[in-house]
Motif scaffolding. Structure first.
Motif, PDB file in Angstrom:
ATOM      1  N   ASN A   1      -7.882  -2.548 -16.509  1.00  0.00           N
ATOM      2  CA  ASN A   1      -6.900  -1.572 -16.033  1.00  0.00           C
ATOM      3  C   ASN A   1      -7.396  -0.973 -14.714  1.00  0.00           C
ATOM      4  OD1 ASN A   1      -8.907   0.311 -16.813  1.00  0.00           O
ATOM      5  ND2 ASN A   1      -7.995   0.505 -18.853  1.00  0.00           N
ATOM      6  N   LYS A   2      -6.657  -0.016 -14.193  1.00  0.00           N
ATOM      7  CA  LYS A   2      -7.011   0.611 -12.916  1.00  0.00           C
ATOM      8  C   LYS A   2      -8.368   1.313 -12.992  1.00  0.00           C
ATOM      9  CE  LYS A   2      -5.438   4.200  -9.729  1.00  0.00           C
ATOM     10  NZ  LYS A   2      -4.438   5.251  -9.498  1.00  0.00           N
ATOM     11  N   GLU A   3      -8.624   1.984 -14.106  1.00  0.00           N
ATOM     12  CA  GLU A   3      -9.901   2.687 -14.270  1.00  0.00           C
ATOM     13  C   GLU A   3     -11.066   1.709 -14.243  1.00  0.00           C
ATOM     14  OE1 GLU A   3     -11.260   6.286 -17.058  1.00  0.00           O
ATOM     15  OE2 GLU A   3     -10.984   4.410 -18.162  1.00  0.00           O
ATOM     16  N   ALA A   4     -10.937   0.596 -14.953  1.00  0.00           N
ATOM     17  CA  ALA A   4     -11.999  -0.424 -14.965  1.00  0.00           C
ATOM     18  C   ALA A   4     -12.218  -0.991 -13.567  1.00  0.00           C
ATOM     19  CB  ALA A   4     -11.648  -1.544 -15.938  1.00  0.00           C
ATOM     20  N   LEU A   5     -11.121  -1.174 -12.836  1.00  0.00           N
ATOM     21  CA  LEU A   5     -11.215  -1.678 -11.455  1.00  0.00           C
ATOM     22  C   LEU A   5     -11.906  -0.653 -10.560  1.00  0.00           C
ATOM     23  CD1 LEU A   5     -10.597  -3.738  -9.238  1.00  0.00           C
ATOM     24  CD2 LEU A   5      -8.276  -2.796  -9.105  1.00  0.00           C
TER      25      LEU A   5
END
Length: 198
Positions: free
Chosen positions: A50-54
């Motif tokens: 997800n965006k957080e992981a990215l």
């Protein structure tokens, strides 16, 4: 040899890391990411959960490169006291160096994540602790080698040095004036010479 997925992930991080660093987590949209990378949302999230992981991977990617550059700079000497001077010396060109990264990742992402993203902030704190531990280890090596006064508390000095550097980075970027950085680094050299050096 890297797999196709690893090559794609590396490419995404190279393109996206400066955007997250410059704009921050909340202000970086999926549109910004897809435009920079030239891939679909599905392709991006096929490589990152997800965006957080990215965002976390992008921060780690940027910091890894930064720490590598500092390590290379420190290889100029085996002397612990000289390594402290070399840390100060590295930051003399940091303003220009960090502009290519989108700014200082520790400062930018730390401030941005402070009230917005606990997991991202935790990653920043871990990097700060790692840097402070490395500086403290250099000081302890210097004490053991007889180059640094035994009166010095290694961790206290490490925190002081890194606080002054990060404060100078903030002021340099905010005021767009490198004098803040250079004056602070001059003071740090004096502190090393007057308080640490035997």
């Amino acid at each position: 040899m890297k797999t196709k997925a690893e090559i794609t992930s590396q490419y995404i991080l190279e393109m996206v890391a400066p955007i997250f660093n410059k704009n921050g987590y909340a202000a970086t949209s999926l549109h910004d990411i897809t435009q920079a990378v030239g891939l679909t949302k599905g392709a991006i999230y096929g490589n990152f959960k997800n965006k957080e992981a990215l965002a976390i991977a992008a921060f780690k990617f940027t910091v890894k490169d930064l720490l590598k550059q500092i390590s290379i700079h420190l290889e100029q000497s085996n002397s612990p006291i000289q390594k402290l001077y070399l840390i100060v010396d590295f930051y003399r060109n940091y303003y220009n160096f960090s502009q290519e990264l989108g700014g200082c990742p520790v400062l930018n992402i730390g401030v941005d994540a402070n009230n917005q993203n606990t997991l991202l902030l935790e990653n920043v704190r871990q990097v700060i602790e790692k840097i402070q531990d490395q500086i403290a280890n250099i000081v302890e090596d210097g004490i053991e080698a007889g180059e640094i006064s035994t009166e010095i508390n290694a961790m206290h000095f490490s925190k002081r040095l890194y606080t002054l550097i990060q404060g100078a980075i903030f002021m340099t970027y905010t005021m767009q004036d490198e004098l803040y950085m250079h004056e602070t680094l001059d003071q740090l050299e004096q502190i090393i010479s007057n308080e640490l050096k035997i």
